[in-house]
Write a protein that holds these residues in place. Structure first.
Motif, PDB file in Angstrom:
ATOM      1  N   GLY A 106     -54.546  20.202  58.947  1.00  0.00           N
ATOM      2  CA  GLY A 106     -54.895  21.294  58.034  1.00  0.00           C
ATOM      3  C   GLY A 106     -53.733  22.200  57.691  1.00  0.00           C
ATOM      4  O   GLY A 106     -53.851  23.073  56.835  1.00  0.00           O
ATOM      5  N   ALA A 107     -52.589  22.002  58.365  1.00  0.00           N
ATOM      6  CA  ALA A 107     -51.427  22.862  58.096  1.00  0.00           C
ATOM      7  C   ALA A 107     -50.567  22.312  56.972  1.00  0.00           C
ATOM      8  O   ALA A 107     -49.737  23.035  56.409  1.00  0.00           O
ATOM      9  N   VAL A 108     -50.734  21.040  56.635  1.00  0.00           N
ATOM     10  CA  VAL A 108     -49.891  20.373  55.649  1.00  0.00           C
ATOM     11  C   VAL A 108     -50.781  19.718  54.597  1.00  0.00           C
ATOM     12  O   VAL A 108     -51.780  19.078  54.937  1.00  0.00           O
ATOM     13  N   VAL A 109     -50.432  19.916  53.326  1.00  0.00           N
ATOM     14  CA  VAL A 109     -51.236  19.314  52.259  1.00  0.00           C
ATOM     15  C   VAL A 109     -50.595  18.034  51.716  1.00  0.00           C
ATOM     16  O   VAL A 109     -51.277  17.213  51.103  1.00  0.00           O
ATOM     17  N   GLU A 110     -49.282  17.859  51.930  1.00  0.00           N
ATOM     18  CA  GLU A 110     -48.619  16.621  51.537  1.00  0.00           C
ATOM     19  C   GLU A 110     -47.327  16.481  52.329  1.00  0.00           C
ATOM     20  O   GLU A 110     -46.746  17.479  52.773  1.00  0.00           O
ATOM     21  N   MET A 111     -46.904  15.238  52.519  1.00  0.00           N
ATOM     22  CA  MET A 111     -45.702  14.984  53.306  1.00  0.00           C
ATOM     23  C   MET A 111     -44.982  13.760  52.761  1.00  0.00           C
ATOM     24  O   MET A 111     -45.599  12.822  52.253  1.00  0.00           O
ATOM     25  N   ILE A 171     -48.952  25.130  64.032  1.00  0.00           N
ATOM     26  CA  ILE A 171     -49.772  23.911  64.114  1.00  0.00           C
ATOM     27  C   ILE A 171     -48.898  22.666  64.006  1.00  0.00           C
ATOM     28  O   ILE A 171     -49.064  21.696  64.751  1.00  0.00           O
ATOM     29  N   VAL A 172     -47.930  22.704  63.058  1.00  0.00           N
ATOM     30  CA  VAL A 172     -47.012  21.569  62.884  1.00  0.00           C
ATOM     31  C   VAL A 172     -46.234  21.320  64.168  1.00  0.00           C
ATOM     32  O   VAL A 172     -46.054  20.162  64.597  1.00  0.00           O
ATOM     33  N   GLU A 173     -45.782  22.380  64.817  1.00  0.00           N
ATOM     34  CA  GLU A 173     -45.024  22.228  66.069  1.00  0.00           C
ATOM     35  C   GLU A 173     -45.894  21.603  67.161  1.00  0.00           C
ATOM     36  O   GLU A 173     -45.438  20.737  67.912  1.00  0.00           O
ATOM     37  N   ARG A 174     -47.151  22.040  67.234  1.00  0.00           N
ATOM     38  CA  ARG A 174     -48.049  21.484  68.255  1.00  0.00           C
ATOM     39  C   ARG A 174     -48.247  19.977  68.046  1.00  0.00           C
ATOM     40  O   ARG A 174     -48.153  19.188  68.993  1.00  0.00           O
ATOM     41  N   VAL A 175     -48.487  19.583  66.798  1.00  0.00           N
ATOM     42  CA  VAL A 175     -48.677  18.161  66.490  1.00  0.00           C
ATOM     43  C   VAL A 175     -47.394  17.382  66.784  1.00  0.00           C
ATOM     44  O   VAL A 175     -47.425  16.277  67.343  1.00  0.00           O
ATOM     45  N   PHE A 176     -46.263  17.966  66.412  1.00  0.00           N
ATOM     46  CA  PHE A 176     -44.966  17.322  66.634  1.00  0.00           C
ATOM     47  C   PHE A 176     -44.751  17.073  68.127  1.00  0.00           C
ATOM     48  O   PHE A 176     -44.345  15.968  68.539  1.00  0.00           O
ATOM     49  N   LYS A 177     -45.033  18.074  68.946  1.00  0.00           N
ATOM     50  CA  LYS A 177     -44.799  17.962  70.387  1.00  0.00           C
ATOM     51  C   LYS A 177     -45.739  16.948  71.047  1.00  0.00           C
ATOM     52  O   LYS A 177     -45.404  16.342  72.074  1.00  0.00           O
ATOM     53  N   ASP A 185     -36.666   7.503  67.778  1.00  0.00           N
ATOM     54  CA  ASP A 185     -38.075   7.667  68.153  1.00  0.00           C
ATOM     55  C   ASP A 185     -38.973   7.802  66.930  1.00  0.00           C
ATOM     56  O   ASP A 185     -40.173   7.526  66.996  1.00  0.00           O
ATOM     57  N   PHE A 186     -38.395   8.252  65.803  1.00  0.00           N
ATOM     58  CA  PHE A 186     -39.186   8.467  64.588  1.00  0.00           C
ATOM     59  C   PHE A 186     -39.390   7.175  63.793  1.00  0.00           C
ATOM     60  O   PHE A 186     -40.255   7.122  62.933  1.00  0.00           O
ATOM     61  N   ASN A 187     -38.577   6.156  64.087  1.00  0.00           N
ATOM     62  CA  ASN A 187     -38.650   4.913  63.311  1.00  0.00           C
ATOM     63  C   ASN A 187     -40.031   4.274  63.396  1.00  0.00           C
ATOM     64  O   ASN A 187     -40.593   4.105  64.483  1.00  0.00           O
ATOM     65  N   GLY A 188     -40.586   3.938  62.247  1.00  0.00           N
ATOM     66  CA  GLY A 188     -41.874   3.260  62.199  1.00  0.00           C
ATOM     67  C   GLY A 188     -43.078   4.155  62.406  1.00  0.00           C
ATOM     68  O   GLY A 188     -44.211   3.665  62.456  1.00  0.00           O
ATOM     69  N   LYS A 189     -42.869   5.480  62.502  1.00  0.00           N
ATOM     70  CA  LYS A 189     -43.989   6.384  62.781  1.00  0.00           C
ATOM     71  C   LYS A 189     -44.321   7.301  61.609  1.00  0.00           C
ATOM     72  O   LYS A 189     -45.095   8.250  61.759  1.00  0.00           O
ATOM     73  N   TYR A 190     -43.756   7.019  60.450  1.00  0.00           N
ATOM     74  CA  TYR A 190     -43.977   7.912  59.311  1.00  0.00           C
ATOM     75  C   TYR A 190     -45.450   7.997  58.925  1.00  0.00           C
ATOM     76  O   TYR A 190     -46.010   9.094  58.788  1.00  0.00           O
ATOM     77  N   ASP A 191     -46.108   6.864  58.748  1.00  0.00           N
ATOM     78  CA  ASP A 191     -47.508   6.864  58.323  1.00  0.00           C
ATOM     79  C   ASP A 191     -48.390   7.592  59.332  1.00  0.00           C
ATOM     80  O   ASP A 191     -49.297   8.352  58.956  1.00  0.00           O
ATOM     81  N   LEU A 192     -48.123   7.353  60.626  1.00  0.00           N
ATOM     82  CA  LEU A 192     -48.896   8.032  61.676  1.00  0.00           C
ATOM     83  C   LEU A 192     -48.720   9.538  61.588  1.00  0.00           C
ATOM     84  O   LEU A 192     -49.694  10.303  61.606  1.00  0.00           O
ATOM     85  N   MET A 193     -47.460   9.999  61.483  1.00  0.00           N
ATOM     86  CA  MET A 193     -47.196  11.438  61.473  1.00  0.00           C
ATOM     87  C   MET A 193     -47.726  12.088  60.190  1.00  0.00           C
ATOM     88  O   MET A 193     -48.207  13.220  60.224  1.00  0.00           O
ATOM     89  N   ARG A 194     -47.668  11.384  59.085  1.00  0.00           N
ATOM     90  CA  ARG A 194     -48.216  11.943  57.841  1.00  0.00           C
ATOM     91  C   ARG A 194     -49.712  12.167  57.992  1.00  0.00           C
ATOM     92  O   ARG A 194     -50.246  13.221  57.615  1.00  0.00           O
ATOM     93  N   SER A 195     -50.383  11.180  58.573  1.00  0.00           N
ATOM     94  CA  SER A 195     -51.820  11.303  58.793  1.00  0.00           C
ATOM     95  C   SER A 195     -52.137  12.460  59.731  1.00  0.00           C
ATOM     96  O   SER A 195     -53.072  13.234  59.499  1.00  0.00           O
ATOM     97  N   GLU A 196     -51.344  12.594  60.797  1.00  0.00           N
ATOM     98  CA  GLU A 196     -51.577  13.653  61.797  1.00  0.00           C
ATOM     99  C   GLU A 196     -51.324  15.034  61.204  1.00  0.00           C
ATOM    100  O   GLU A 196     -52.106  15.967  61.412  1.00  0.00           O
ATOM    101  N   PHE A 197     -50.213  15.189  60.480  1.00  0.00           N
ATOM    102  CA  PHE A 197     -49.870  16.501  59.930  1.00  0.00           C
ATOM    103  C   PHE A 197     -50.894  16.941  58.884  1.00  0.00           C
ATOM    104  O   PHE A 197     -51.344  18.094  58.878  1.00  0.00           O
ATOM    105  N   ILE A 198     -51.269  16.044  57.987  1.00  0.00           N
ATOM    106  CA  ILE A 198     -52.253  16.402  56.955  1.00  0.00           C
ATOM    107  C   ILE A 198     -53.617  16.651  57.593  1.00  0.00           C
ATOM    108  O   ILE A 198     -54.337  17.585  57.211  1.00  0.00           O
ATOM    109  N   GLY A 199     -53.949  15.845  58.580  1.00  0.00           N
ATOM    110  CA  GLY A 199     -55.225  16.020  59.275  1.00  0.00           C
ATOM    111  C   GLY A 199     -55.320  17.328  60.034  1.00  0.00           C
ATOM    112  O   GLY A 199     -56.423  17.822  60.294  1.00  0.00           O
TER     113      GLY A 199
END
Length: 799
Positions: free
Chosen positions: A489-494, A640-646, A473-487
């Motif tokens: 405010g809980a993550v400064v880099e991924m 926050i990371v868990e909420r975005v992940f879910k 399920d994670f394949n091909g979604k790295y760029d999307l999740m990086r944008s979501e996590f940094i956006g």
């Protein structure tokens, strides 16, 4: 007669309550330590005892040599299975290929959880001797089946019958539960096998596994075997040794040696060095066994010392008994009976101490040891233990006291003799030699742990978490999740990576480069990473540049660490290429664009391995690495990371690890050893001090009149304190001179197991000596000052 002996012994114990308390308390502490260590040792030695035929079970191991250095491990190529089945199958009752242990997501209705298990071939249940509670024993017959442990089945299905139910695995495929097996015990290599999925499913769901059928250089698998009843482990191992080298010329240059590693040796003898077996956890079994024996010996010495010290008090009793016809043998039996009574009381108290401390001991040692109330063997051993301790503790006093001549005693001319106290002095020296050696050993162990802990790791592990991404399920979604996590405010880099930050999962070779020495056989740690890897970990670029999304050519670029630069022999590596030397199907060459500072990804006690960080072109990672926002609390960030992940992966359990905690686990074994050693050292010192306290008390009592006379003649408190203390201090100084060279030799040998180790410095030994002297002074001073402050009138009135 024995009843009479015990009655007399009981009266003597009641008459001398203080000395009895010291004797029983000291012995109880010593016996409690020995019992705890004994239970721990038995648990260690019984690892894998779950298997009735463990002497016939083995794992296939391989040794390979790179540039003169031989590495050994369980990683083997897939073609080896066919080679062993076809050429040597008569030797094996079962032969089972297996994946490496992995975490998968198991879902049934709304229940979604992560468990650890393996993909294994059909004969696995028989080889592992699984106890099937429900369903089929042959539970891996169908490709779409799954076997679950009892605890996993209960967690997924509750009270429902799991057989026939369908489980979705990592949102990838559906498997039907065919069997439920009893959980494998904790002290077992396969304890974390909470599910087993058919090997055929592994082949069907992973193209690279299927393609590895004829790849002798791809050592990505495991194999377990059970020998036929008449087959010899050693002979079969010798027979298959050169099978890989004989069948594949391409790997012959590494001199691959295949052999069987018996299950009996997995846990305690699992370390190899340059192709040779060099032990393992067995060193801890020996270490704690020796500690237990010495601690018990210290307690026995207390009993001997106090019993012989009070000999003159009992000389008249011995004289009268001998004058009315008592034989020496009868007196020896009487004193041994007293010893037995003391030891019996001490054993009861020791059992209570063990019961009270067992939970804490289990937590500290990460065991699940229970007190063996129902074990007849344990109680027989305990009885033998009591008798042995009573004999050791009571033998010398019994022989010594029973040797008094009745005529001398009854005439009042008995004197203990000029050298009567020599054995006691020798025993005190022995006690403190052991105690000082324990102090030195514990300090060095803790210093070595702190030395490794303070070693620069090469990256910032604080505020860094890693999230497993094993599902497709994670394949091909790295760029999307990086944008979501940094956006968020809980993550400064991924970033993403094919291995966790604290481990190396893949090693590769087969490359050529400019200046490669003739015959050089490279072994390179391989990690595929996203372009932001160095930034997210705060890795320092020491030469060249980092990956950049602005350069399309970076998809075939690599970073190397400083160790790799030296290993590859490149003075100026930037812009140079590593080329695949596979002539038939070469991969594109990899261009070195930067050199990063060494980071510790394996043991902090070992040198950093030469590593390559390769641009992940296919977005097929195993972990997300998230640098949390330092301006918010960790708990707030994680929530926050868990909420975005879910929001994006509602059917996958959210799991994460703090990298600093994962790194800390690398010290866990040594820290447990250090902590346990510290506790046992403290107890050894306490036992020694109990004996010293008792001896000082007795000497002060024996010299009451002398002290009174000295005080009347003008002696100060310091004069009396000095008189009573100096003899004991001399003995401790002698102990230190004996303990220091012994400790140096033993601990220097222990440190040789660690390439990255502390240097033994003089101050460690001085600290131990000062500590021993300080403890002795504190112990002796209490009784000495008490005696010195006593009213001399009361002392002389007893004349």
């Amino acid at each position: 007669m024995f009843k009479n002996y015990l009655k007399i012994a009981w009266r003597n114990l009641k008459k001398n309550k203080g000395y009895s308390a010291i004797n029983i308390g000291g012995l109880a502490l010593g016996m409690a330590v020995t019992l705890l260590i004994g239970l721990w040792v038995v648990d260690e030695l019984s690892h894998n005892s779950y298997f009735e035929n463990q002497e016939k079970i083995a794992q296939v191991y391989q040794s390979q040599t790179f540039n003169g250095n031989t590495g050994t491990g369980p990683a083997i190529p897939r073609p080896l299975e066919k080679a062993l089945r076809d050429g040597y199958g008569d030797n094996f009752e079962h032969l089972v290929m297996s994946s490496w242990t992995s975490d998968l997501y198991l879902k049934y209705n709304e229940t979604n959880l992560s468990r650890t298990g393996n993909y294994m071939q059909r004969e696995a249940p028989e080889l592992l001797e699984l106890q099937i509670l429900k369903g089929e024993k042959d539970g891996l017959r169908e490709v779409n089946s799954i076997m679950l442990s009892e605890s996993t089945a209960e967690a997924l299905f509750g009270m429902q019958d799991p057989i026939g139910k369908v489980v979705k695995v990592s949102n990838q495929y559906d498997l039907m539960v065919t069997s439920v097996y009893k959980d494998i015990p904790v002290n077992n290599t396969f304890n974390d096998t909470k599910y087993i999925i058919p090997w055929d499913q592994y082949l069907a769901s992973r193209e690279w596994v299927k393609n590895a059928e004829d790849q002798w250089g791809n050592n990505s698998f495991q194999m377990f075997v059970k020998l036929e009843a008449n087959a010899s482990m050693e002979k079969v191992s010798q027979t298959i040794r050169n099978v890989k080298k004989d069948l594949n010329e391409d790997t012959a240059e590494f001199n691959p040696q295949i052999f069987l590693f018996p299950m009996e040796e997995w846990y305690l003898h699992g370390n190899f060095e340059n192709g040779k077996q060099v032990g393992g956890r067995i060193k801890y079994v020996w270490l704690f066994g020796i500690i237990g024996a010495f601690v018990l010996l210290l307690a026995c010495i207390n009993f001997m010392n106090l019993s012989t010290a009070r000999s003159e008090k009992r000389a008249k009793e011995v004289g009268i008994r001998k004058s009315i016809g008592s034989q020496r043998r009868q007196l020896i039996n009487q004193f041994l009976s007293e010893s037995f009574l003391v030891v019996a009381f001490a054993f009861i108290l020791a059992v209570l101490i063990v019961l009270l401390s067992l939970n804490g001991f289990n937590e500290l040692s990460r065991k699940e040891i229970s007190f063996p109330w129902g074990s007849g063997v344990f109680w027989l051993i305990s009885l033998a233990f009591i008798l042995f301790t009573a004999l050791v503790a009571g033998s010398y006093p019994a022989l010594y006291l029973s040797s008094f001549r009745p005529v001398d005693v009854l005439k009042g001319t008995f004197k203990a003799g000029k050298y009567a106290g020599l054995p006691r002095k020798i025993l005190v020296v022995l006690q403190f030699t052991v105690s000082v050696a324990f102090i030195i050993g514990t300090v060095i162990v803790m210093q070595q742990i702190n030395h490794a802990k303070n070693r620069p790791v090469g990256y910032d592990k604080e505020g860094l978490i890693q999230v497993p991404t094993f599902s497709q399920d994670f394949n091909g979604k790295y760029d999307l999740m990086r944008s979501e996590f940094i956006g968020s405010g809980a993550v400064v880099e991924m970033s993403s990576s094919s291995s966790p930050t604290t481990r190396i999962w893949s090693n590769r070779g087969g490359y050529t480069w400019e200046g490669k020495p003739e015959g050089f056989q490279e072994d390179l740690a391989w990690t595929e990473v996203s372009p932001e890897y160095a930034k997210s970990l705060d890795l320092k670029i020491v030469e060249g540049r980092d990956f950049s999304r602005d350069f399309a050519s970076d998809s075939l670029a690599i970073l190397i660490n400083e160790t790799a630069k030296a290993y590859l022999g490149m003075e100026n590596p930037i812009g140079k290429f590593l080329k695949d030397d596979d002539e038939e199907d070469p991969n594109p060459p990899l261009k070195i664009i930067g050199v990063v500072e060494d980071m510790i990804a394996q043991s902090p006690y070992e040198p950093v391995k030469q590593g390559l960080y390769v641009f992940d072109r296919f977005d097929n990672s195993s972990y997300y690495n998230l640098r949390l926002n330092p301006n918010q609390s960790a708990s707030q960030n994680v929530a926050i990371v868990e909420r975005v992940f879910k929001e994006h992966f509602p059917d996958i359990p959210f799991e994460y690890d703090f990298v600093d905690s994962e790194y800390g686990e690398k010290f866990a074994a040594e820290e447990r050893i250090g902590t346990l050693s510290g506790i046992f050292t403290a107890l050894a010192i306490l036992i020694s001090c109990l004996g010293l306290f008792g001896l000082t008390s007795f000497v002060a009592e024996q010299r009451t009149k002398e002290i009174g006379v000295r005080k009347v003649l003008g002696a100060s408190v310091f004069n009396v304190w000095n008189m009573l203390s100096k003899d004991f201090l001399k003995l401790v100084v002698i102990s230190c001179f004996i303990a220091i060279p012994i400790s140096y030799y033993v601990m220097n040998g222990w440190l040789q197991d660690y390439p990255y180790r502390v240097i033994l410095e003089w101050w460690i030994f001085v600290l131990a000596v000062v500590g021993a002297l300080a403890i002795t002074l504190l112990t002796v001073s209490f009784q000495a000052i008490k005696a010195a402050n006593a009213n001399p009138v009361n002392s002389l009135r007893t004349e």
